[in-house]
Enzyme design. Sequence first.
Site, PDB file in Angstrom:
ATOM      1  N   SER A  69       0.794  -1.232   0.000  1.00 54.05           N
ATOM      2  CA  SER A  69       0.000   0.000   0.000  1.00 54.05           C
ATOM      3  C   SER A  69       0.821   1.275   0.000  1.00 54.05           C
ATOM      4  O   SER A  69       0.272   2.347  -0.271  1.00 54.05           O
ATOM      5  CB  SER A  69      -0.932   0.015   1.200  1.00 54.05           C
ATOM      6  OG  SER A  69      -1.955  -0.893   0.971  1.00 54.05           O
ATOM      7  N   LYS A  72       0.628   3.269  -3.084  1.00 49.78           N
ATOM      8  CA  LYS A  72      -0.587   4.027  -3.404  1.00 49.78           C
ATOM      9  C   LYS A  72      -0.385   5.541  -3.303  1.00 49.78           C
ATOM     10  O   LYS A  72      -1.062   6.317  -3.984  1.00 49.78           O
ATOM     11  CB  LYS A  72      -1.731   3.599  -2.470  1.00 49.78           C
ATOM     12  CG  LYS A  72      -2.109   2.127  -2.626  1.00 49.78           C
ATOM     13  CD  LYS A  72      -3.073   1.691  -1.541  1.00 49.78           C
ATOM     14  CE  LYS A  72      -3.438   0.224  -1.695  1.00 49.78           C
ATOM     15  NZ  LYS A  72      -4.295  -0.249  -0.596  1.00 49.78           N
ATOM     16  N   TYR A 197      -2.691  -2.560 -10.745  1.00 53.41           N
ATOM     17  CA  TYR A 197      -2.712  -2.393  -9.282  1.00 53.41           C
ATOM     18  C   TYR A 197      -1.794  -3.411  -8.585  1.00 53.41           C
ATOM     19  O   TYR A 197      -0.951  -3.060  -7.768  1.00 53.41           O
ATOM     20  CB  TYR A 197      -4.165  -2.515  -8.793  1.00 53.41           C
ATOM     21  CG  TYR A 197      -4.287  -2.584  -7.287  1.00 53.41           C
ATOM     22  CD1 TYR A 197      -4.116  -1.435  -6.512  1.00 53.41           C
ATOM     23  CD2 TYR A 197      -4.556  -3.791  -6.641  1.00 53.41           C
ATOM     24  CE1 TYR A 197      -4.206  -1.499  -5.125  1.00 53.41           C
ATOM     25  CE2 TYR A 197      -4.644  -3.860  -5.258  1.00 53.41           C
ATOM     26  CZ  TYR A 197      -4.474  -2.709  -4.510  1.00 53.41           C
ATOM     27  OH  TYR A 197      -4.557  -2.772  -3.137  1.00 53.41           O
ATOM     28  N   TYR A 249      -3.982   3.243   8.110  1.00 55.15           N
ATOM     29  CA  TYR A 249      -5.299   2.578   8.215  1.00 55.15           C
ATOM     30  C   TYR A 249      -6.121   3.208   9.349  1.00 55.15           C
ATOM     31  O   TYR A 249      -6.089   4.417   9.538  1.00 55.15           O
ATOM     32  CB  TYR A 249      -5.150   1.070   8.439  1.00 55.15           C
ATOM     33  CG  TYR A 249      -4.121   0.398   7.569  1.00 55.15           C
ATOM     34  CD1 TYR A 249      -4.236   0.444   6.183  1.00 55.15           C
ATOM     35  CD2 TYR A 249      -3.047  -0.277   8.107  1.00 55.15           C
ATOM     36  CE1 TYR A 249      -3.301  -0.182   5.373  1.00 55.15           C
ATOM     37  CE2 TYR A 249      -2.111  -0.908   7.299  1.00 55.15           C
ATOM     38  CZ  TYR A 249      -2.252  -0.850   5.935  1.00 55.15           C
ATOM     39  OH  TYR A 249      -1.326  -1.466   5.142  1.00 55.15           O
ATOM     40  N   VAL A 267       1.112  -3.921   3.958  1.00 57.55           N
ATOM     41  CA  VAL A 267       0.960  -5.218   4.643  1.00 57.55           C
ATOM     42  C   VAL A 267       2.233  -6.064   4.659  1.00 57.55           C
ATOM     43  O   VAL A 267       2.296  -7.052   5.385  1.00 57.55           O
ATOM     44  CB  VAL A 267      -0.183  -6.082   4.066  1.00 57.55           C
ATOM     45  CG1 VAL A 267      -1.527  -5.570   4.466  1.00 57.55           C
ATOM     46  CG2 VAL A 267      -0.067  -6.233   2.583  1.00 57.55           C
TER      47      VAL A 267
HETATM   48  O1  DON Z   1      -4.424  -5.165  -2.255  1.00 57.68           O
HETATM   49  C1  DON Z   1      -3.884  -5.609  -1.241  1.00 57.68           C
HETATM   50  O2  DON Z   1      -4.528  -6.147  -0.357  1.00 57.68           O
HETATM   51  C2  DON Z   1      -2.385  -5.436  -1.117  1.00 57.68           C
HETATM   52  N1  DON Z   1      -1.761  -5.483  -2.403  1.00 57.68           N
HETATM   53  C3  DON Z   1      -2.041  -4.120  -0.472  1.00 57.68           C
HETATM   54  C4  DON Z   1      -2.642  -4.002   0.884  1.00 57.68           C
HETATM   55  C5  DON Z   1      -1.962  -3.098   1.815  1.00 57.68           C
HETATM   56  O3  DON Z   1      -0.754  -2.997   1.925  1.00 57.68           O
HETATM   57  C6  DON Z   1      -2.873  -2.371   2.714  1.00 57.68           C
HETATM   58  N2  DON Z   1      -3.714  -1.436   2.033  1.00 57.68           N
HETATM   59  N3  DON Z   1      -4.162  -0.401   2.296  1.00 57.68           N
END
Ligand code: DON
Length: 313
Positions: A69, A72, A197, A249, A267
Site C-alpha cells: 500500500s 498508493k 494495481y 489505516y 501489509v
Molecule cells: O491489495 C492488497 O490487499 C495489497 N496489495 C495491499 C494491501 C496493503 O498494503 C494495505 N492497504 N491499504
Amino acid sequence: MSFEQMEKLKTKLPEWLETSRLRTGQGDVAAYIPELAKASRDTLGIHIADSQGQTVSAGDCGVPFTMQSISKVFTLILALMDHGEEAVFYNVGKEPTGDDFNSMIKLELVEPGIPFNPLINAGAITVSSLIAGDSPEEKSARILHFFRKLASNERLDYNMDVYHSELETGDLNRSLAYFLKQNGVLKDPVEDVLSVYFRHCSIEVDCSDLSRMALVLAFDGVDPHSGEMLIPRRYIQIAKTFMVTCGMYNASGEFAIDVGLPAKSGVSGGIMALVPGQYGIGVVGPSLNNKGNSIAGVHLLERLSKEFDWSLF
Ligand code: DON
C-alpha cells in the site's frame, strides 16, 4: 541533519531498534497473500536519509520487501500529474472510512458509490485505472519509471512471485473492482486494472529506497540531491494530507497523536515516513499489529519522534 542529531542517531539507533524488535513476537506477518507469509517475523530495519546525502541505518535495513500500500501514495501523485485534481477527485473521495482497507461496505451504502479515499484498496484500484497509458503494460511501465526516479534507483523492479501470489488469491480486490465497474467508476476491463494495481503493489524496495522516496516528499517534490523538481508542490500537499489522515489505516489518529509524522504503511511491514524539510525514513518490520501496521516499526518511530521532538502537531 544537525551534527548533534546525527551523532545521537549513530550511537543510539541500533539500541533503540533492538528494544523495538522485542515487540515483534506480539504481532504476526500478513498471510492473506501467501507469498508474504514467508517473511521473517523478527525482521526489523530502518534507514534515514537527509538532504545532504547523510544516512543512518540500523538492523535489517537491506532486507527487500514489496511496497504494497505504500505504492498508493505515488500512484495517486502520478494520476494527479496525469489528469489534475478535478478529474481524480471526481472518481475518488478525500475522507477516511473507519472501515478495513479492503472493505466494500461504503461503496454500496454511500452515494455516489465512489471510494472514500485513494489509500484504501477500492480507491487505489480506481487510481490505477486513471494512470495515463494505452495498455496495462504502458501504465505499469510509467509507474515503474516514476518510482525508479523517485528512489534514484534504476534497478527497482517487481517481485513477480508476490505479483502472481496476489493475482491468484486477490478475489476480494476483484470483487471491489467489479463493484466499481458496476458503479461506473472503472471504465477499463477489471483484469486490466487489477494487473496494474497488483504490479505496483509488488514493486520491491529496501529501507534505503523508501527513505529516498520519502525525502522527495519531505522536500516538497524536489529531489534534494539532484535539485530536480519531480512533483508539483500542490500534489505533495495532497499526498501528505492523506498520509496523515489515512496512511496508517484505522490507526491513523493514534499514529498522529503518538508519532505526528506523515506516514504510509503496507501489509508487507514497510512504513514510509518523513520529517518535512529534514528527513526521509524507510522502515521494515513484517510482524503486524491488530491494525495491520508493523508493530515494532511503529514503536521505533514513536521513540524517534519523542527523542527528537519530530511531531508536527
Ligand atoms: O491489495 C492488497 O490487499 C495489497 N496489495 C495491499 C494491501 C496493503 O498494503 C494495505 N492497504 N491499504
